[in-house]
Design a protein around this motif. Structure first.
Motif, PDB file in Angstrom:
ATOM      1  N   THR A  71       0.833  -1.209   0.000  1.00 43.44           N
ATOM      2  CA  THR A  71       0.000   0.000   0.000  1.00 43.44           C
ATOM      3  C   THR A  71       0.866   1.256   0.000  1.00 43.44           C
ATOM      4  OG1 THR A  71      -1.758  -1.201   1.156  1.00 43.44           O
ATOM      5  CG2 THR A  71      -1.848   1.202   1.236  1.00 43.44           C
ATOM      6  N   VAL A  90      -5.675   1.601  -4.767  1.00 35.34           N
ATOM      7  CA  VAL A  90      -6.591   0.466  -4.578  1.00 35.34           C
ATOM      8  C   VAL A  90      -5.934  -0.816  -5.083  1.00 35.34           C
ATOM      9  CG1 VAL A  90      -8.863  -0.497  -5.143  1.00 35.34           C
ATOM     10  CG2 VAL A  90      -8.616   1.962  -4.727  1.00 35.34           C
ATOM     11  N   SER A  91      -5.287  -0.737  -6.246  1.00 35.63           N
ATOM     12  CA  SER A  91      -4.600  -1.917  -6.794  1.00 35.63           C
ATOM     13  C   SER A  91      -3.511  -2.407  -5.844  1.00 35.63           C
ATOM     14  CB  SER A  91      -3.989  -1.591  -8.155  1.00 35.63           C
ATOM     15  OG  SER A  91      -4.988  -1.310  -9.096  1.00 35.63           O
ATOM     16  N   TRP A 130      -9.361  -8.355  -9.698  1.00 34.50           N
ATOM     17  CA  TRP A 130      -9.591  -6.907  -9.739  1.00 34.50           C
ATOM     18  C   TRP A 130      -9.416  -6.398 -11.173  1.00 34.50           C
ATOM     19  CZ3 TRP A 130     -11.468  -2.609  -7.845  1.00 34.50           C
ATOM     20  CH2 TRP A 130     -10.886  -1.382  -8.107  1.00 34.50           C
TER      21      TRP A 130
END
Length: 192
Positions: A71, A90-91, A130
């Motif tokens: 992150t 987000v990824s 995702w």
């Protein structure tokens, strides 16, 4: 026992910043591969973009190390100007959760090569799911999507898992990690 020490936070943060730069440096490589092979080009080297989560978790061995390091790396990439922008955060979180899930499966007790490879595979799986919805993979043929998925998992296992372990072990051999879990493990193995 699971409380974080300042030195662990600092090392995780430094690793995240370093690998954010590495991640940006590999974007042109991915683009070249896409030029030759199509969308699967990124999947062939995808493991590079998850490697910090495996390295940080392997060195520090605390819950959250994989997730937090990935992150932070994503956030730094955004700050450095990655064209994807804030969506990259987000990824990064999803990739970090994938890697973290492998360590959670062992209750944060196993950090062997198999577990590190599994963490790379899980980061690849989470990110692929995702990406499937975000990037429109449904428009591609089923066989091609399956090949992309397999290539990404192999890349996660080899680049993130195997190479991540090798880089961490090489760093541990220098002695700079002597006060970390990995460094202590190396000392025990070499003292025997």
């Amino acid at each position: 026992m699971n409380s974080w020490k300042l030195k662990e936070i600092v090392v995780m943060s430094v690793l995240s910043v370093v690998f954010a730069v590495v991640y940006l440096a590999f974007l042109p490589v991915g683009k070249i591969l896409v030029g030759f092979f199509g969308p699967i080009g990124y999947d062939l080297i995808f493991g590079i973009w998850c490697i910090v989560s495996i390295i940080a978790a392997y060195i520090i061995r605390k819950p959250g190390a994989a997730f937090l390091s990935e992150t932070i790396a994503a956030a730094v990439e955004v700050l450095l100007g990655n064209a994807v922008g804030p969506m990259l955060l987000v990824s990064g979180m999803i990739q970090g959760l994938g890697a973290e899930s492998a360590f959670a499966m062992t209750r944060y007790k196993r950090y062997d090569l198999f577990t590190l490879m599994l963490a790379g595979v899980m980061a690849a799986v989470f990110s692929f799911v995702w990406g499937y919805f975000l990037s429109g993979y449904a428009a591609l043929s089923t066989g091609y999507v399956a090949a992309m998925f397999i290539a990404r998992m192999i890349s996660g296992a080899i680049i993130s898992g195997v190479a991540g372990k090798a880089l961490s072990d090489a760093l541990a051999k220098t002695g700079v990690l002597s006060s970390f879990a990995l460094g202590k493990e190396h000392r025990r193995k070499h003292a025997a």
